[in-house]
Design a protein around this motif. Structure first.
Motif, short mmCIF file in Angstrom:
data_model
loop_
_atom_site.label_atom_id
_atom_site.label_comp_id
_atom_site.label_asym_id
_atom_site.label_seq_id
_atom_site.Cartn_x
_atom_site.Cartn_y
_atom_site.Cartn_z
N GLY A 1 4.62 -6.82 -1.24
CA GLY A 1 5.99 -6.58 -0.58
C GLY A 1 7.12 -6.19 -1.69
N GLN A 2 6.75 -6.10 -2.93
CA GLN A 2 7.50 -5.42 -3.98
C GLN A 2 7.18 -4.25 -4.66
OE1 GLN A 2 10.42 -7.22 -4.91
NE2 GLN A 2 10.18 -8.32 -3.00
N TRP A 3 8.27 -3.36 -4.92
CA TRP A 3 7.71 -2.13 -5.66
C TRP A 3 7.07 -2.43 -7.09
CZ3 TRP A 3 6.38 2.03 -2.83
CH2 TRP A 3 6.99 2.20 -1.66
N GLN A 4 6.11 -1.86 -7.57
CA GLN A 4 5.78 -2.02 -8.92
C GLN A 4 5.47 -0.63 -9.60
OE1 GLN A 4 2.56 -4.84 -8.82
NE2 GLN A 4 3.82 -6.36 -7.73
N GLN A 5 5.75 -0.40 -10.84
CA GLN A 5 5.34 0.71 -11.46
C GLN A 5 3.81 0.97 -11.48
OE1 GLN A 5 7.08 0.63 -15.37
NE2 GLN A 5 9.15 0.98 -14.59
N VAL B 1 15.04 12.79 -15.22
CA VAL B 1 14.32 13.89 -14.34
C VAL B 1 12.86 13.84 -14.47
CG1 VAL B 1 16.13 15.49 -14.90
CG2 VAL B 1 14.18 15.49 -16.53
N GLY B 2 12.60 12.67 -15.05
CA GLY B 2 11.05 12.27 -15.01
C GLY B 2 10.68 11.84 -13.57
N VAL B 3 9.34 11.64 -13.43
CA VAL B 3 8.77 10.99 -12.09
C VAL B 3 7.89 9.80 -12.42
CG1 VAL B 3 7.42 11.40 -10.10
CG2 VAL B 3 8.94 13.20 -11.12
N GLN B 4 8.22 8.78 -11.79
CA GLN B 4 7.48 7.40 -11.90
C GLN B 4 6.91 7.07 -10.54
OE1 GLN B 4 7.04 4.91 -14.70
NE2 GLN B 4 5.51 4.40 -13.28
N ALA B 5 5.63 6.93 -10.48
CA ALA B 5 4.96 6.50 -9.27
C ALA B 5 5.18 5.01 -9.03
CB ALA B 5 3.34 6.97 -9.19
N GLU B 6 5.49 4.45 -7.73
CA GLU B 6 5.58 2.80 -7.68
C GLU B 6 4.69 2.66 -6.47
OE1 GLU B 6 9.72 2.18 -7.05
OE2 GLU B 6 9.79 1.78 -9.30
N GLY C 1 1.06 -1.09 -0.14
CA GLY C 1 -0.22 -0.10 0.04
C GLY C 1 0.93 1.35 -0.06
N ASP C 2 2.07 1.09 0.49
CA ASP C 2 2.96 2.34 0.23
C ASP C 2 3.14 2.89 -1.21
OD1 ASP C 2 3.11 2.55 2.98
OD2 ASP C 2 5.31 1.77 2.80
N VAL C 3 3.22 4.21 -1.27
CA VAL C 3 3.74 4.97 -2.69
C VAL C 3 4.82 5.55 -2.34
CG1 VAL C 3 2.62 6.29 -4.39
CG2 VAL C 3 1.26 4.72 -3.06
N GLN C 4 5.59 5.57 -3.84
CA GLN C 4 6.81 6.47 -3.58
C GLN C 4 6.88 6.94 -5.19
OE1 GLN C 4 10.24 4.08 -2.54
NE2 GLN C 4 10.32 2.97 -4.47
N ASP C 5 7.65 7.99 -5.35
CA ASP C 5 7.92 8.41 -6.62
C ASP C 5 9.53 8.29 -7.05
OD1 ASP C 5 5.51 9.45 -7.26
OD2 ASP C 5 5.94 11.59 -6.37
N VAL C 6 9.83 7.65 -8.14
CA VAL C 6 11.21 7.32 -8.39
C VAL C 6 11.51 8.18 -9.74
CG1 VAL C 6 11.40 5.37 -7.28
CG2 VAL C 6 10.65 5.33 -9.54
N ALA C 7 12.90 8.54 -9.83
CA ALA C 7 13.44 9.21 -11.05
C ALA C 7 13.22 8.13 -12.26
CB ALA C 7 14.75 9.79 -10.98
#
Length: 172
Positions: free
Chosen positions: A42-46, A32-37, A20-26
């Motif tokens: 238990g694994q980060w997914q785009q 310089v773009g932003v991709q939400a994950e 359920g956690d959300v993060q933004d990655v380059a």
């Protein structure tokens, strides 16, 4: 101890996360773009597309057609993710195809010749129409006198022969 929880120390899996956690990655062409994950199982997914303002990779060269008839090449260079001009258009053409004009020609440059533009270059499209009969300042002579045994000096002025003194005739 069977079934008891044992602390094995810190988790060594860098991709592990809390569901359920959300993060933004380059992301993107220059990072310089932003991709939400989103954390799932238990694994980060785009989660969605990369939002990248860049259209090119920094430092990449390219070119586009340019010039009078589109036969030239405009060098481009990618700077800060955007294409920018990298010098002047390299155009081999001297004119726009199908255009026409008159150029000076003739003995004193007082005449005109039509030209048309074909494949980016001026081509003669007719003969020189020159009103001049001679080159200004040029001297000449012609026979004169009673038996045409004499000599008449001529001088070219404004493209036409003019008399330059009297006839020098030995016959009387």
């Amino acid at each position: 101890m069977a079934g008891a929880w044992v602390d094995a120390g810190p988790c060594d899996d860098p991709d592990a996360c809390v569901n359920g956690d959300v993060q933004d990655v380059a992301c993107g062409l220059n990072g310089v773009g932003v991709q939400a994950e989103l954390c799932a199982a238990g694994q980060w997914q785009q989660d969605g597309d990369c939002q990248d303002p860049d259209v090119c990779v920094n430092g990449a060269p390219s070119s586009v057609p340019c010039g009078l008839n589109g036969a030239g090449m405009q060098p481009l260079l990618c700077v800060q993710g955007q294409w920018g001009l990298d010098g002047a258009c390299l155009d081999p053409d001297a004119c726009v195809n199908g255009s026409a004009h008159l150029v000076a020609c003739g003995l004193n440059g007082a005449g005109t010749r039509p030209q048309t533009c074909t494949t980016g270059q001026w081509q003669d499209a007719g003969a020189c129409q020159d009103p001049d009969a001679c080159v200004d300042g040029q001297a000449s002579s012609e026979p004169c006198g009673i038996n045409t045994a004499g000599t008449q000096s001529l001088l070219c002025a404004e493209g036409q022969w003019t008399l330059d003194g009297p006839c020098q005739d030995p016959d009387v």
